[in-house]
Design a protein around this motif. Structure first.
Motif, mmCIF file in Angstrom:
data_model
loop_
_atom_site.group_PDB
_atom_site.id
_atom_site.type_symbol
_atom_site.label_atom_id
_atom_site.label_comp_id
_atom_site.label_asym_id
_atom_site.label_seq_id
_atom_site.Cartn_x
_atom_site.Cartn_y
_atom_site.Cartn_z
ATOM 1 N N LEU A 1 6.277 3.355 8.027
ATOM 2 C CA LEU A 1 6.683 3.418 6.631
ATOM 3 C C LEU A 1 6.533 4.793 5.996
ATOM 4 C CD1 LEU A 1 5.207 0.051 5.303
ATOM 5 C CD2 LEU A 1 7.594 0.569 5.838
ATOM 6 N N THR A 2 5.725 5.661 6.545
ATOM 7 C CA THR A 2 5.444 6.915 5.858
ATOM 8 C C THR A 2 6.672 7.812 5.740
ATOM 9 O OG1 THR A 2 4.057 8.885 5.838
ATOM 10 C CG2 THR A 2 4.738 8.071 7.978
ATOM 11 N N ILE A 3 6.748 8.560 4.641
ATOM 12 C CA ILE A 3 7.773 9.582 4.481
ATOM 13 C C ILE A 3 7.132 10.965 4.397
ATOM 14 C CG2 ILE A 3 9.352 8.000 3.319
ATOM 15 C CD1 ILE A 3 8.556 9.310 0.680
ATOM 16 N N TRP A 4 5.827 11.036 4.692
ATOM 17 C CA TRP A 4 5.087 12.296 4.603
ATOM 18 C C TRP A 4 5.128 13.039 5.930
ATOM 19 C CZ3 TRP A 4 0.377 13.352 7.281
ATOM 20 C CH2 TRP A 4 -0.221 14.571 6.945
ATOM 21 N N ILE B 1 -2.012 4.020 7.726
ATOM 22 C CA ILE B 1 -0.956 4.348 8.674
ATOM 23 C C ILE B 1 -1.311 3.853 10.069
ATOM 24 C CG2 ILE B 1 -1.691 6.646 9.461
ATOM 25 C CD1 ILE B 1 1.834 5.589 8.351
ATOM 26 N N ARG B 2 -2.582 3.815 10.376
ATOM 27 C CA ARG B 2 -3.017 3.290 11.675
ATOM 28 C C ARG B 2 -2.646 1.818 11.808
ATOM 29 N NH1 ARG B 2 -9.390 2.795 13.048
ATOM 30 N NH2 ARG B 2 -9.253 1.499 14.925
ATOM 31 N N GLN B 3 -2.829 1.037 10.760
ATOM 32 C CA GLN B 3 -2.427 -0.357 10.789
ATOM 33 C C GLN B 3 -0.910 -0.487 10.875
ATOM 34 O OE1 GLN B 3 -4.124 -2.644 7.570
ATOM 35 N NE2 GLN B 3 -6.209 -1.957 7.983
ATOM 36 N N ASP B 4 -0.206 0.329 10.107
ATOM 37 C CA ASP B 4 1.251 0.209 10.057
ATOM 38 C C ASP B 4 1.894 0.586 11.384
ATOM 39 O OD1 ASP B 4 3.620 -0.333 8.387
ATOM 40 O OD2 ASP B 4 4.076 1.778 8.778
ATOM 41 N N ILE C 1 0.839 -1.203 0.000
ATOM 42 C CA ILE C 1 0.000 0.000 0.000
ATOM 43 C C ILE C 1 0.869 1.246 0.000
ATOM 44 C CG2 ILE C 1 -1.793 1.269 1.234
ATOM 45 C CD1 ILE C 1 -2.815 -1.315 2.343
ATOM 46 N N PHE C 2 1.990 1.169 0.699
ATOM 47 C CA PHE C 2 2.924 2.294 0.661
ATOM 48 C C PHE C 2 3.325 2.600 -0.780
ATOM 49 C CE2 PHE C 2 7.447 3.560 0.537
ATOM 50 C CZ PHE C 2 7.350 4.795 1.150
ATOM 51 N N TRP C 3 3.585 1.577 -1.559
ATOM 52 C CA TRP C 3 3.946 1.773 -2.962
ATOM 53 C C TRP C 3 2.818 2.485 -3.710
ATOM 54 C CZ3 TRP C 3 5.747 -3.929 -4.055
ATOM 55 C CH2 TRP C 3 6.901 -4.185 -3.329
ATOM 56 N N ILE C 4 1.602 1.996 -3.513
ATOM 57 C CA ILE C 4 0.467 2.571 -4.245
ATOM 58 C C ILE C 4 0.227 4.017 -3.807
ATOM 59 C CG2 ILE C 4 -1.999 2.342 -4.711
ATOM 60 C CD1 ILE C 4 -1.705 -0.643 -4.253
ATOM 61 N N GLN C 5 0.300 4.276 -2.506
ATOM 62 C CA GLN C 5 0.117 5.647 -2.033
ATOM 63 C C GLN C 5 1.178 6.566 -2.632
ATOM 64 O OE1 GLN C 5 -2.459 6.484 -0.226
ATOM 65 N NE2 GLN C 5 -2.972 4.916 1.259
ATOM 66 N N ARG C 6 2.414 6.094 -2.712
ATOM 67 C CA ARG C 6 3.478 6.901 -3.296
ATOM 68 C C ARG C 6 3.209 7.179 -4.767
ATOM 69 N NH1 ARG C 6 7.258 10.020 -1.812
ATOM 70 N NH2 ARG C 6 8.882 9.085 -3.097
ATOM 71 N N SER C 7 2.746 6.164 -5.491
ATOM 72 C CA SER C 7 2.512 6.336 -6.930
ATOM 73 C C SER C 7 1.394 7.333 -7.194
ATOM 74 C CB SER C 7 2.179 4.989 -7.579
ATOM 75 O OG SER C 7 0.899 4.534 -7.176
ATOM 76 N N GLN C 8 0.459 7.484 -6.237
ATOM 77 C CA GLN C 8 -0.642 8.430 -6.392
ATOM 78 C C GLN C 8 -0.410 9.735 -5.632
ATOM 79 O OE1 GLN C 8 -4.498 6.806 -5.574
ATOM 80 N NE2 GLN C 8 -4.238 5.038 -6.899
ATOM 81 N N ASN C 9 0.689 9.808 -4.911
ATOM 82 C CA ASN C 9 1.003 10.992 -4.107
ATOM 83 C C ASN C 9 -0.097 11.278 -3.089
ATOM 84 O OD1 ASN C 9 2.723 13.093 -3.348
ATOM 85 N ND2 ASN C 9 1.691 14.574 -4.662
ATOM 86 N N ASN C 10 -0.639 10.210 -2.493
ATOM 87 C CA ASN C 10 -1.650 10.357 -1.454
ATOM 88 C C ASN C 10 -0.982 10.629 -0.117
ATOM 89 O OD1 ASN C 10 -3.480 9.731 -3.418
ATOM 90 N ND2 ASN C 10 -3.951 7.691 -2.644
ATOM 91 N N ASN C 11 -1.643 11.371 0.747
ATOM 92 C CA ASN C 11 -1.135 11.615 2.090
ATOM 93 C C ASN C 11 -2.282 11.999 3.016
ATOM 94 O OD1 ASN C 11 -1.512 14.586 1.963
ATOM 95 N ND2 ASN C 11 0.144 14.502 0.455
#
Length: 591
Positions: A392-395, A377-380, A351-361
């Protein structure tokens, strides 16, 4: 004719004594407060850079008395507070707000400490490219095939079709009509729909309606615990009735959760339609039967993904991130107590990959994408905490605490909690002084968040003294999102306090213990109010109760916490009750 001003003698101002220091009238606020020389470099003066302090400038005032846009700036790191300042807080936001000094209020107004934490939090080499979405499907297919053997399931499935991504132009003769993309002559009629969506509602069987209702009434509110807009309960089901991938993953997670709770009223499902060989009169066979139904829907989700994943529009859609979160939730309910390199861990990274590809935050303009990000992010955070790794987040958020609404404050504490989990990660490479300073900045961020809470976060019911025979007094905070935010605050504070080194001596030890005791009493008091069927609150309680158990040494309190945690796990059915053994083993190791 008046004399030149240069010839007029001016009285000499008295010079401050060396003991008081010279007062700086120019320069940054930090240097002025410390009474040291400032070279006024922006955004960070040399003095603050050398001492690694937060560099703040007072806002410039225009002729109307308003701050100019460029009147202030801040550095990339915040000033490490002292041990006493970092720990001082209050269990009452109203009382705490009164203790905020003028300097502290100005600092919060200019910026918020958590906005200055270092990022990214993952290794640069691990950050995927924007083309990583297909790899996520490979992870799904691999784990799905492994699960056939894990549960010894007998499903009528072709494993070879799940081991590779198929052509984005499906063969109409070999797939479910609901999986097909619209024909060219239909596109004009559904111009507002994407190719991979169904223009009309997908029909539901009676069994699927039971599962769908279970998601809306039970699972959706769990996922929406911190989101009062209830996007995953109200908006996501609307996507599901038009998108097969979202629908199948929704039914899969609903069936997987029903297999966990195993309540008698759920036996109304007609399992025969899903090619499950079971004797419905056998009550003990019900969980395994519903588990096979869940797995069947899981594979149907993969079938849909294999047909549509390579469409560029689908890989950027809300539907794919919604499907990804539902599959991750499925893996959450399916996970055992250890997550390292497990399916849930890998899918969180997917999911981190997909969020990055869509620039979701967490500040997306689209409320559904934003809710999905916070759900992920709550699960992670829980997996990262249990595996002693970083989140995992970089945001990083951009809004200051002073600008947040009460509902946004509920989300912000989750972000701060993630930074506290990072601090506790098994990557303690820094020296003791650096870790003390880092812990101090985290404690200051927690303190500022707590001070910013409005009175609505106060308990609406609180017993001053525990009843005879109880060690904790019940506390009721409403709505549930506010109670969950307070639980997360204390979870995060406990994590920092038990992982931050100390050089403060006995006074610092007593201060820490006082705040740990306050957190334990609050966590347990809130958990006592959720012993009915409050699935929402219980999912915040079990994390906080486990953290409370890590800092309790009194055997009577340990027993009480273990009892509270067991009753909470009876509601959540997640994580497995092996968590109780982990806590008991931790206590035995500390003797």
């Amino acid at each position: 004719m008046p004399m030149p001003s240069a010839s007029v003698p001016k009285p000499r101002k008295p010079r401050p004594s060396r003991a008081r220091g010279l007062r700086a009238t120019t320069g940054c606020l930090t240097c002025r407060k410390r009474r040291v020389k400032c070279d006024e470099l922006r955004p960070r003066c040399a003095t603050c850079a050398k001492s690694d302090r937060e560099c703040l400038y007072a806002p410039a005032i225009d002729c109307s008395g308003k701050p100019t846009p460029n009147g202030s700036s801040s550095a990339n790191t915040s000033t490490p507070p002292t041990q006493g300042d970092a720990l001082v807080t209050s269990s009452s936001p109203a009382v705490a707000a009164k203790s905020v000094s003028a300097d502290n209020e100005h600092r919060i107004f200019i910026n918020s400490p958590e906005l200055l934490f270092d990022s990214p939090l993952t290794n640069v080499a691990s950050v995927p490219s924007p083309h990583s979405v297909p790899e996520w499907y490979d992870l799904l297919a691999e784990d799905a095939i492994n699960n056939i053997d894990k549960y010894n399931l007998h499903l009528d499935l072709d494993r070879t079709r799940l081991s590779r991504r198929q052509s984005p132009v499906p063969d109409a003769g070999n797939i479910d009509p609901q999986l097909q993309v619209p024909k060219p002559d239909q596109e004009a009629e559904i111009s507002t729909q994407e190719q991979w969506n169904c223009p009309d509602n997908i029909p539901l069987t009676d069994d699927e309606l039971v599962l769908f209702h279970h998601y809306v009434s039970v699972i959706g509110p769990i996922l929406d615990l911190y989101d009062t807009s209830r996007q995953l309960t109200t908006t996501l089901p609307g996507l599901a009735v038009h998108n097969v991938g979202v629908l199948k993953s929704l039914l899969a997670v609903a069936a997987r959760h029903m297999a966990l709770i195993n309540e008698p009223q759920l036996h109304q499902l007609n399992l025969s339609e899903h090619s499950v060989e079971s004797d419905r009169s056998d009550q003990h066979n019900f969980p395994n039967s519903v588990l096979q139904v869940a797995t069947q829907y899981y594979y149907e989700t993969l079938h849909y993904l294999s047909q549509n994943l390579l469409y560029p529009s689908y890989s950027k859609s809300r539907e794919i991130v919604a499907t990804a979160l539902l599959i991750s939730t499925y893996e959450m309910f399916d996970a055992s107590g250890q997550y390292s390199n497990g399916a849930w861990e890998r899918h969180l990274r997917g999911i981190f990959w997909i969020q990055r590809s869509q620039n979701n935050n967490g500040e997306c303009s689209d409320p559904l994408r934003r809710a999905i990000w916070w759900g992920w992010i709550r699960q992670d955070i829980w997996v990262a905490f249990r595996e002693s790794r970083r989140v995992l987040t970089i945001w990083k958020p951009t809004k200051r605490i002073a600008d947040l609404s009460p509902d946004e404050l509920c989300l912000r504490i989750m972000y701060i909690c993630g930074r506290c989990v990072d601090f506790a990660a098994n990557e303690k490479k820094d020296g003791i002084i650096t870790r003390i300073d880092h812990g101090g900045r985290l404690m200051q961020a927690l303190k500022d968040w707590h001070h910013a809470l409005p009175p609505s976060f106060q308990p609406i019911y609180k017993v001053s003294q525990p009843e005879p025979g109880n060690l904790f007094a019940p506390i009721w905070i409403h709505p549930p999102s506010y109670a969950a935010a307070i639980q997360t605050f204390h979870f995060a504070r406990i994590i920092v306090l038990i992982n931050q080194p100390s050089m403060g001596g006995m006074d610092d030890f007593r201060l820490r213990q006082r705040f740990l005791d306050d957190s334990v009493e609050t966590v347990c008091g809130i958990a006592m109010m959720h012993h009915g069927k409050d699935h929402q609150g219980a999912f915040a309680d079990f994390k906080a109760l486990y953290a409370a158990g890590l800092c309790v040494q009194n055997p009577a309190k340990q027993t009480a916490i273990l009892h509270l945690l067991e009753k909470t796990l009876d509601i959540t059915k997640f994580p497995p009750k092996t968590l109780l053994n982990d806590l008991a083993n931790y206590w035995r190791a500390g003797k």
